[in-house]
Write a protein that holds these residues in place. Structure first.
Motif, PDB file in Angstrom:
ATOM      1  N   VAL A 126       0.859  -1.184   0.000  1.00 48.36           N
ATOM      2  CA  VAL A 126       0.000   0.000   0.000  1.00 48.36           C
ATOM      3  C   VAL A 126       0.894   1.232   0.000  1.00 48.36           C
ATOM      4  N   ARG A 127       0.710   2.097  -0.985  1.00 50.11           N
ATOM      5  CA  ARG A 127       1.546   3.304  -1.118  1.00 50.11           C
ATOM      6  C   ARG A 127       0.944   4.427  -0.277  1.00 50.11           C
ATOM      7  N   VAL A 128       1.762   5.027   0.572  1.00 52.32           N
ATOM      8  CA  VAL A 128       1.314   6.095   1.462  1.00 52.32           C
ATOM      9  C   VAL A 128       2.181   7.324   1.237  1.00 52.32           C
ATOM     10  N   VAL A 129       1.559   8.476   1.103  1.00 49.17           N
ATOM     11  CA  VAL A 129       2.261   9.749   0.950  1.00 49.17           C
ATOM     12  C   VAL A 129       2.152  10.501   2.274  1.00 49.17           C
ATOM     13  N   ASP A 130       3.292  10.864   2.855  1.00 47.40           N
ATOM     14  CA  ASP A 130       3.336  11.565   4.142  1.00 47.40           C
ATOM     15  C   ASP A 130       3.786  13.007   3.949  1.00 47.40           C
ATOM     16  N   ILE A 131       2.985  13.956   4.424  1.00 46.29           N
ATOM     17  CA  ILE A 131       3.414  15.349   4.549  1.00 46.29           C
ATOM     18  C   ILE A 131       3.770  15.501   6.030  1.00 46.29           C
ATOM     19  N   GLU A 132       5.029  15.647   6.316  1.00 49.63           N
ATOM     20  CA  GLU A 132       5.526  15.541   7.691  1.00 49.63           C
ATOM     21  C   GLU A 132       4.760  16.443   8.664  1.00 49.63           C
ATOM     22  N   GLY A 133       4.178  15.799   9.682  1.00 50.31           N
ATOM     23  CA  GLY A 133       3.463  16.531  10.718  1.00 50.31           C
ATOM     24  C   GLY A 133       2.123  17.075  10.289  1.00 50.31           C
ATOM     25  N   VAL A 134       1.705  16.773   9.046  1.00 47.54           N
ATOM     26  CA  VAL A 134       0.455  17.332   8.527  1.00 47.54           C
ATOM     27  C   VAL A 134      -0.533  16.250   8.120  1.00 47.54           C
ATOM     28  N   ASP A 135      -0.075  15.265   7.331  1.00 41.27           N
ATOM     29  CA  ASP A 135      -1.023  14.319   6.740  1.00 41.27           C
ATOM     30  C   ASP A 135      -0.315  13.050   6.294  1.00 41.27           C
ATOM     31  N   SER A 136      -1.033  11.911   6.415  1.00 40.69           N
ATOM     32  CA  SER A 136      -0.620  10.645   5.810  1.00 40.69           C
ATOM     33  C   SER A 136      -1.814  10.121   5.037  1.00 40.69           C
ATOM     34  N   ASN A 137      -1.594   9.828   3.761  1.00 40.13           N
ATOM     35  CA  ASN A 137      -2.726   9.494   2.909  1.00 40.13           C
ATOM     36  C   ASN A 137      -2.329   8.447   1.884  1.00 40.13           C
ATOM     37  N   MET A 138      -3.224   7.466   1.663  1.00 43.65           N
ATOM     38  CA  MET A 138      -3.001   6.507   0.579  1.00 43.65           C
ATOM     39  C   MET A 138      -3.141   7.222  -0.755  1.00 43.65           C
ATOM     40  N   CYS A 139      -2.165   7.026  -1.639  1.00 45.16           N
ATOM     41  CA  CYS A 139      -2.240   7.680  -2.945  1.00 45.16           C
ATOM     42  C   CYS A 139      -1.259   7.039  -3.908  1.00 45.16           C
ATOM     43  N   CYS A 140      -1.670   6.890  -5.165  1.00 46.60           N
ATOM     44  CA  CYS A 140      -0.770   6.348  -6.179  1.00 46.60           C
ATOM     45  C   CYS A 140      -0.416   7.415  -7.206  1.00 46.60           C
ATOM     46  N   GLY A 141      -0.686   8.700  -6.870  1.00 42.90           N
ATOM     47  CA  GLY A 141      -0.445   9.777  -7.822  1.00 42.90           C
ATOM     48  C   GLY A 141       0.983  10.303  -7.782  1.00 42.90           C
ATOM     49  N   THR A 142       1.270  11.253  -8.668  1.00 44.55           N
ATOM     50  CA  THR A 142       2.582  11.872  -8.768  1.00 44.55           C
ATOM     51  C   THR A 142       2.751  12.906  -7.664  1.00 44.55           C
ATOM     52  N   HIS A 143       3.873  12.871  -6.951  1.00 42.49           N
ATOM     53  CA  HIS A 143       4.063  13.789  -5.833  1.00 42.49           C
ATOM     54  C   HIS A 143       5.421  14.464  -5.875  1.00 42.49           C
ATOM     55  N   ILE A 144       5.567  15.460  -5.008  1.00 43.37           N
ATOM     56  CA  ILE A 144       6.801  16.225  -4.874  1.00 43.37           C
ATOM     57  C   ILE A 144       7.572  15.710  -3.667  1.00 43.37           C
ATOM     58  N   SER A 145       8.783  16.194  -3.453  1.00 43.86           N
ATOM     59  CA  SER A 145       9.579  15.756  -2.300  1.00 43.86           C
ATOM     60  C   SER A 145       9.528  16.765  -1.162  1.00 43.86           C
ATOM     61  N   ASN A 146       9.028  17.974  -1.442  1.00 42.24           N
ATOM     62  CA  ASN A 146       8.980  19.016  -0.425  1.00 42.24           C
ATOM     63  C   ASN A 146       7.864  19.988  -0.772  1.00 42.24           C
TER      64      ASN A 146
END
Length: 342
Positions: A126-146
């Motif tokens: 399961v792919r999870v995208v974390d915005i540090e201290g803000v949000d953790s969300n399942m997502c398979c989309g294109t993201h940034i590093s910062n």
């Protein structure tokens, strides 16, 4: 969630589908990977909106020009929009890291991740995208590093959504810059046309609208007076003709009907047209009921238009006003055949 379209670099993504654990992007040329700003922008806005006001995101749309987040609330105040915009841009300025991790399907940590649930046919990690201290969300989309890669987020306001929800409209990254560029170009054009500064544009347009309304009102009154005079001039003839034909470029439906009412249609056949003499316009055929029922559809056909009628009037739109002469010839022929002298 909707498939993650938009641009990869300058190349449009046509469609995205999922084949088990893989997201397959359909494009027309070979690509190099590039960051998408609207998707992480949505993640950030969604998380902050829920933290600050308890507004949950129920859906979102990545549009060609702007993106929309559907919030599960009947309304969002202007003050809340402004506070939300300040908060998300603070996170961008703080350069909050964004990381991607993969969890095993049975990992207990999945329960702590924001999600709408996994598809029934999901397999693999399961792919999870974390915005540090803000949000953790399942997502398979294109993201940034910062978050700093987003540059800026602009909330354009809200619109009424479906089922008592609110749509929040936003721009992120380069879309904000493009919007400013477009707005500046529009502002320059208005400055040139209105002959005043940007701060006076609204008042100048209001004055123009008032002037146009007054001119339209005066024009309508003049057309009504002209219609009555035209009808009276026709009726004052010693031997009125059985056919009355008139075209007036600046007329309208009311103008034609006033003439028909003033002349009367019991004995006279009227063919009236308004609009561009050689292109599109409106027409009215009025006269004895039987004659109009017989001729109306044929008139519409000759003029390349459509119409409908009842009680001795057939009116509609025409696309070939240049054929008015053919219609007049048809009406003259009809009258000559029905007159006693024929």
């Amino acid at each position: 969630q909707p498939d993650d379209r938009g641009l990869i670099g300058d190349v449009p993504v046509l469609r995205v589908t999922r084949r088990g654990p893989e997201a397959v992007h359909f494009v027309q040329v070979a690509l190099k990977a590039a960051a998408c700003t609207s998707l992480p922008g949505q993640h950030l806005i969604t998380a902050i909106a829920e933290q600050m006001f308890g507004f949950k995101t129920t859906s979102w749309e990545l549009g060609r020009q702007r993106s929309v987040i559907e919030l599960d609330t009947p309304s969002v105040t202007t003050e809340q929009v402004e506070a939300l915009e300040r908060s998300v841009n603070e996170k961008i300025r703080e350069r909050v890291p964004v990381t991607v991790r993969e969890l095993a399907a049975g990992d207990p940590a999945i329960e702590t991740v924001r999600s709408r649930g996994l598809p029934d046919d999901h397999t693999g990690p399961v792919r999870v995208v974390d915005i540090e201290g803000v949000d953790s969300n399942m997502c398979c989309g294109t993201h940034i590093s910062n978050l700093s890669d987003l540059q800026v987020i602009k909330l354009l306001g809200t619109e009424k959504g479906k089922k008592n929800k609110t749509n929040l409209v936003f721009l992120a990254g380069n879309r904000v810059l493009k919007s400013i560029e477009q707005s500046h170009s529009t502002e320059k054009a208005l400055t040139s046309l209105l002959k005043n500064g940007p701060g006076e544009h609204v008042e100048a347009v209001k004055r123009l609208q008032s002037s146009v309304k007054l001119l339209q009102k005066n024009n309508l009154n003049l057309l009504r007076d002209i219609a009555v005079l035209i009808a009276r001039a026709f009726k004052s003839q010693p031997v009125p003709s059985q056919l009355f034909v008139l075209h007036r470029k600046e007329g309208d439906s009311e103008f034609m009907n006033i003439i028909a009412n003033e002349i009367g249609t019991e004995e006279t056949l009227l063919f009236l047209t308004v609009g561009d003499e050689k292109e599109a316009g409106l027409f009215l055929l009025a006269g004895p009921v039987e004659a109009v029922e017989n001729l109306g559809p044929r008139v519409a056909e000759l003029l390349g238009g459509k119409g409908a009628g009842k009680r001795g009037r057939f009116q509609g739109k025409a696309t070939q006003m240049s054929r008015r002469g053919e219609v007049e010839a048809l009406l003259q022929k009809f009258i000559s055949h029905r007159s006693p002298e024929a």
